[in-house]
Structures are given as structure tokens and as C-alpha cells.
Design an enzyme around this catalytic site. Structure first.
Site, mmCIF file in Angstrom:
data_model
loop_
_atom_site.group_PDB
_atom_site.id
_atom_site.type_symbol
_atom_site.label_atom_id
_atom_site.label_comp_id
_atom_site.label_asym_id
_atom_site.label_seq_id
_atom_site.Cartn_x
_atom_site.Cartn_y
_atom_site.Cartn_z
ATOM 1 N N HIS A 151 0.829 -1.208 0.000
ATOM 2 C CA HIS A 151 0.000 0.000 0.000
ATOM 3 C C HIS A 151 0.866 1.261 0.000
ATOM 4 O O HIS A 151 0.700 2.156 -0.844
ATOM 5 C CB HIS A 151 -0.899 -0.041 1.236
ATOM 6 C CG HIS A 151 -1.824 1.122 1.392
ATOM 7 N ND1 HIS A 151 -3.171 1.052 1.137
ATOM 8 C CD2 HIS A 151 -1.597 2.401 1.807
ATOM 9 C CE1 HIS A 151 -3.739 2.219 1.367
ATOM 10 N NE2 HIS A 151 -2.800 3.064 1.781
ATOM 11 N N GLU A 152 1.804 1.342 0.950
ATOM 12 C CA GLU A 152 2.619 2.551 1.070
ATOM 13 C C GLU A 152 3.572 2.719 -0.118
ATOM 14 O O GLU A 152 3.857 3.847 -0.531
ATOM 15 C CB GLU A 152 3.395 2.532 2.387
ATOM 16 C CG GLU A 152 2.528 2.476 3.637
ATOM 17 C CD GLU A 152 1.496 3.586 3.722
ATOM 18 O OE1 GLU A 152 1.665 4.633 3.062
ATOM 19 O OE2 GLU A 152 0.500 3.411 4.451
ATOM 20 N N HIS A 176 1.889 4.664 -2.813
ATOM 21 C CA HIS A 176 2.010 6.113 -2.615
ATOM 22 C C HIS A 176 3.392 6.608 -3.019
ATOM 23 O O HIS A 176 3.535 7.657 -3.676
ATOM 24 C CB HIS A 176 1.785 6.451 -1.136
ATOM 25 C CG HIS A 176 0.392 6.278 -0.652
ATOM 26 N ND1 HIS A 176 -0.701 6.783 -1.328
ATOM 27 C CD2 HIS A 176 -0.104 5.676 0.461
ATOM 28 C CE1 HIS A 176 -1.807 6.488 -0.653
ATOM 29 N NE2 HIS A 176 -1.465 5.819 0.429
ATOM 30 N N HIS A 207 3.888 6.775 -6.728
ATOM 31 C CA HIS A 207 3.080 7.886 -7.223
ATOM 32 C C HIS A 207 3.858 9.199 -7.076
ATOM 33 O O HIS A 207 3.960 10.000 -8.020
ATOM 34 C CB HIS A 207 1.771 7.936 -6.429
ATOM 35 C CG HIS A 207 0.703 8.791 -7.029
ATOM 36 N ND1 HIS A 207 -0.547 8.933 -6.455
ATOM 37 C CD2 HIS A 207 0.673 9.580 -8.137
ATOM 38 C CE1 HIS A 207 -1.276 9.748 -7.195
ATOM 39 N NE2 HIS A 207 -0.562 10.164 -8.204
#
Length: 597
Positions: free
Chosen positions: A390-391, A394, A397
Site C-alpha cells: 500500500h505505502e 504512494h 506515485h
């Protein structure tokens, strides 16, 4: 993990700590940077009244603001992350407080820019762009500034609001220090007779234990401790809600929700569409709860049963194993994306393990000019592996955006950020179910992703409804007390988890949700998983063309509005279709597990 098992920071090997030296090699270097950028604030204020004097002046003020804000971001990130390493370290608390003040001062110093820009018409700004091509990169920014004109006040009021940012955020800051630095839970006896101390990081992990009496002891001990802080947390939340409302009214919005969503140009209809669609399909969530009740073999499902895995046994996933799975899982996004993930994990992006007084939870941070940074509290389980994926979503991105876009578009709205993170979760599930042969591991993966859907799509939507209801009451002049919050939260919990018996502890669960101090933030987790599910389906079906569209979406940062960015990647969040599609996918997973039992 007992209190004694939580290591001190110096006991952890360097390879498992993030490398903040790439920001500042020492506190002394940070001090020099702090003083240097602090002195530069006068350079920015010198442009007041001259922003739109001509095209060259406009370029100069925007460039000066960018230089200053980049330096402020570096100073703030370092101080915040050092403080997060040990929330009880008063030296870094002080540095973080100074950085927050500097950030507020910088925002105040720049507060005149947008009100002055809003004195221009679109035609006048376009003429500046034609006169000075260097301003072309700001065209979307100009559009956004003019869009917000009805909600921007005079330069004097904007400066005041910027100065007050530290005060308006005080509720969240008090809550953070109370829960991370001051709060300590009593130890609980484990089934083997030893003791374990619940923490904010390990609470849900402890609730996965197969011993139901132990789970009950953990839950009651945990929530009894929150009951002792009832008035303090209630006051912090009440004042956070009041701050949201006051700031919204200061900017000519009817409601705090409208103000929060309009910042990213998200219509309130998207929020209502999410809540309405989810609450119209709670039968799917009820099926999952009933499945859990039946698999656990209990007559009545209780709150301390919700996190208990449907899959029996325990599966340990050491960090290195999780790392390999995540790198392999993102292969459908392209070789460049995959190699960046692998390189980042080898370059100390991640602060891996829980240590004494470390901030709980996980996040991805960093700045435009730094490498990404990820805070984890890794627990050697499947949940932590998913959190890592998940992290990293980010972080990639941020990295792709920073490489592709000018600083003005280097940030991105949470609405799209949560898509990037949950795409990685979905890809990890696809990879594990396709490649792992161990049936027990596969059952745990399926159960984990079911829990991800439950907690992200349904639970976060429930949180969103709670926020909406508390803010509406406050906007109508009603008092927001702990009893009121208990009642609202308890009613929602009863509706969402109809097969479960409520207890007083779970009615207080709102007290442990830190995201409530970032007004109207949590709904974006639910829209994010809905959009991500649709995008991954497209990527797995169409291959590289869909992956290329997705990478383009990541690289655009905030150059377009969130709904436009997602449409370019192939999903329309103004429609209920992605939410309904995600609920159908969740239902299919429930049915698959039902077939296994």
C-alpha cells in the site's frame, strides 16, 4: 509482542531504518537550512501588490514561492520524521513544532498571491501566458485559483487564516501526542500465561488470536483505557470539528464537508453516492459477518471476533519475504515501475519495525526533492505485507510525479492517492493467489483481502457517515459530546454489522481513529479501493495499454482535477458503477470462501 519485546531504536539494524541523511546529514545542517529559508520569507513578501504587474513579475513571484516552499518542505519533513521515530523525544518535538511554525509563516508570507491573481480575468492571465511562455506550465493552476475565487478572502484575511493554521490544527496535535506519547495500556495475560501489552500498532494483530477469551481481554483492556481519556479525546474531537466549521464559514461555504471536498473539486454528490451505494448493499457485509460467526463456531458474533481470521493457523511473513512478493506482484505495471520498487526497498526508503515510542501506523512521506520515505511498524504477518504494498503505491506515485511534473503539480489529492495504494494491494492479491501453492497460505491471503475490502470499502464509508453526522449536528448548533459520539457511532455500527452484538467498548471505537482529525478524509479510502479494483481488472484484461494509461495517471500529479485524471485511466467515479463493481467483487470473494467451508 510484550512491552519488553519492543526494541529500542538503537537495537535495530541500520538496513531496516530509513535514511534521513539524504535530507539533512545532521541536526546542525537542518538548523542552517531552517535559518536560511526563514530569512528568505521577506523575499516573498516583497512582491506583495506586484503579482500581476506584468508577465515577468508573475513568473518571478511564482518561482520565488516555489523555491521557498521546497526548502520549507524539506525542513518540515526531516523534523516530523525524526519526531515520529520517538514521539517522546522532546528535542525533536521542538524541532517539529518550529518547522510547523515555519510552514505557517511561509503560508502566511505567500497568502497575498492568490487573492491578487483572482483580481485578473481569465483573459488577462491568458495574455500573460502568451507574453511569457514560461507561464504555460501554470495554466491549470490559474484555472484552479480562479475557480476558488468565491471562497478566497482578502489578502489580510488570508494571511490571518494562514497564521491560525497551528491553532486550528491543535485538536489533532493534542490527540496525536496523547495517544502516541502519553498513552500506555495495561498488560494482558496471554493463553500461555505470559503477558503482552496492547499498543496502537499491535491491537488488531492481537485480536487475530484464536483464543476468544484472550481476544475479549485485549478488547476490554484496550477500550477501558480509552474510557479513562473520554473527556480529553472528546474535547479534542469537538474542537477539531469546530475548527473545520469555522474555517469553512470563513471561506463562504455552507458546510465543512462542501469546503473539504471543493478543495479537490470533488462534488458532494460523489460522497453521497458512495454512502448511499454502500448502505444499500450492506447485505453483502452481513454475509461476511455471518460467515465469520459460523466459521468461528460462536452463537453470537462480538466486536473482538471481527478481526479473527477465517483461515485457521498462523502464517508468518518475514519482511524479506514480503519484499519479494511485493516486487513480483507489481510486474503487470511494467518493468520500470517494478525496478523502481525493488531499488527503493534496497535504498532504505522504509523504516521497518516497531520501536519504543515510535509513531503508530504507517505512511508514505518525503518531498519533491527527496527520495520517498515509508514509516512502518512491521509485525511479520500478511497484514503488514499488504501495508508495505500500500505505502509503496504512494511512494511510486510521488516519485513518478516529481520526475514528470513541475513543483506546482507535485502534490496530488488524497482522492487519487488512495487509488495508487490500493492498486498495489489488488495486484498483490492476484499474484499470491496465482503463484503460492501452499493452501493454508492461500486461504490466509483470501481472508486478508476480504478484510481489506471490509475495512476499506465498508468501514471507511461508515467512518465517513459518522463524520458527516457529527459535523451536521455541530453546524446546527448541537453539542458534540462523548455521549453523542457514542450514540452516533453505535447506531452506525449496529446498522453495518447487524449480525454482531454491540458492547460499550466498540461504541467508543471512534476515539481511536486518528483520521477523524483530518476532516472528511476517510471517504477517499473507500472511493480509492473502488477505483483501484476497476483499474486492476482493466490492467489484467488488457495488459500494457491499460498499464500505460495507469502510469500516465500516476505521472500527472495534480495537473488535472481528480475525476479527470481517473477518467483518463479508465474509471468514472462520478458514477455508482465502480462502487457497485467493487461490492460485487467483494461478494464473489465471500462466496469463494463460503465454498471452501
Amino acid at each position: 509482542m510484550s512491552a519488553a519485546d519492543v526494541p529500542e531504536r538503537e537495537e535495530v539494524d541500520e538496513q531496516y531504518k530509513w535514511d534521513l541523511d539524504s535530507l539533512f546529514a545532521s541536526d546542525g545542517e537542518w538548523e542552517e537550512a531552517f535559518e536560511a529559508v526563514n530569512e528568505r520569507l521577506d523575499d516573498l513578501e516583497a512582491y506583495e501588490g506586484r503579482v500581476t504587474a506584468d508577465a515577468d513579475a508573475l513568473e518571478a513571484v511564482l518561482e520565488t514561492r516555489e523555491e521557498i516552499m521546497r526548502e520549507v518542505a524539506d525542513v518540515s519533513a526531516y523534523a516530523r520524521m525524526r519526531s515520529d521515530e520517538d514521539t517522546a523525544d522532546q528535542h525533536y518535538q521542538a524541532l517539529s513544532a518550529r518547522a510547523q511554525s515555519l510552514s505557517a509563516d511561509a503560508s502566511s508570507a505567500a497568502s497575498f498571491i492568490e487573492p491578487e491573481l483572482q483580481q485578473c480575468t481569465r483573459e488577462e492571465l491568458q495574455a500573460f501566458v502568451e507574453e511569457n511562455p514560461a507561464l504555460e506550465q501554470y495554466e491549470h493552476y490559474f484555472d484552479d485559483v480562479l475557480r476558488m475565487k468565491p471562497h478566497t478572502r482578502s489578502s489580510e484575511v488570508e494571511e490571518l487564516l494562514a497564521d491560525l493554521s497551528e491553532v486550528t490544527g491543535a485538536g489533532g496535535e493534542v490527540y496525536n501526542m496523547l495517544t502516541n506519547a502519553d498513552m500506555e495500556f495495561p498488560p494482558v495475560e496471554k493463553p500461555d500465561g505470559s503477558e503482552v501489552r496492547p499498543t496502537l500498532s499491535n491491537f488488531t494483530t492481537l485480536l487475530k488470536n484464536r483464543d476468544r477469551d484472550f481476544r475479549q481481554r485485549v478488547s476490554e483492556t484496550f477500550y477501558d483505557e480509552w474510557a479513562g481519556l473520554r473527556n480529553a479525546v472528546g474535547t479534542a474531537y469537538k474542537n477539531s470539528v469546530k475548527a473545520d466549521i469555522k474555517l469553512a464559514r470563513a471561506r463562504n461555504y455552507d458546510t465543512a464537508r462542501a469546503a473539504s471536498l471543493d478543495d479537490a473539486n470533488i462534488p458532494v454528490g460523489v460522497y453521497d453516492n458512495l454512502v448511499d451505494t454502500v448502505e444499500a448493499n450492506l447485505d453483502t457485509l452481513h454475509r461476511h459477518a455471518e460467515l465469520k460467526r459460523d466459521v468461528l463456531g460462536v452463537d453470537e458474533l462480538r466486536s473482538w471476533d471481527l478481526y479473527t481470521p477465517l483461515a485457521e493457523g498462523e502464517v508468518e511473513v518475514p519482511y524479506e519475504e514480503a519484499r519479494d512478493h511485493v516486487v513480483e506482484a507489481v510486474a503487470p505495471l511494467g518493468e520500470d515501475y517494478q525496478s523502481r520498487v525493488a531499488e527503493g526497498l534496497d535504498s532504505r526508503w522504509v523504516d521497518v519495525y516497531e520501536t519504543a515510542n515510535k509513531r503508530s501506523g504507517a505512511y508514505s512521506g518525503g518531498t519533491y526533492d527527496s527520495q520517498p520515505y515509508i514509516l512502518m511498524n512491521y509485525q511479520d504477518d500478511i497484514t503488514s505485507m499488504y501495508t508495505l504494498a500500500h505505502e509503496l503505491g504512494h511512494s511510486l506515485h510521488s516519485e513518478l510525479t516529481s520526475e514528470t511534473q513541475p513543483h506546482v503539480y507535485s502534490g496530488y489529492e488524497i482522492f487519487v492517492a488512495e487509488v495508487a495504494s490500493t492498486v498495489n494491494e489488488a495486484l498483490l492479491t492476484e499474484h499470491l493467489l496465482e503463484t503460492v501453492e501452499d493452501e493454508e497460505f492461500r486461504r490466509h491471503v483470501l481472508d486478508e483481502y476480504l478484510e481489506r475490502f471490509r475495512s476499506t470499502l465498508f468501514r471507511q464509508t461508515m467512518f465517513a457517515d459518522f463524520e458527516h453526522r457529527t459535523h451536521e449536528l455541530a453546524e446546527d448548533g448541537e453539542a458534540i459530546t462523548p455521549d453523542v459520539c457514542d450514540e452516533i457511532y453505535g447506531d452506525l455500527k449496529a446498522e453495518y454489522y447487524e449480525p454482531m452484538a454491540l458492547d460499550d467498548g466498540i461504541r467508543r471505537e471512534w476515539m481511536r481513529i486518528p483520521h477523524f482529525y483530518y476532516g472528511f478524509y476517510v471517504y477517499q479510502y473507500a472511493t480509492g479501493i473502488s477505483a483501484a479494483n476497476a483499474l486492476v481488472d482493466r490492467i489484467m484484461e488488457e495488459g500494457e495499454p491499460a498499464a500505460a494509461d495507469y502510469r500516465e495517471f500516476l505521472s500527472k500529479g495534480s495537473r488535472e482535477y481528480p475525476l479527470e485524471l481517473l477518467r483518463g485511466a479508465g474509471v468514472d467515479m462520478a458514477s455508482p458503477d465502480p462502487v457497485e463493481h467493487a461490492i460485487d467483487a467483494y461478494g464473489d470473494l465471500v462466496a469463494e470462501f463460503e465454498s471452501l467451508t
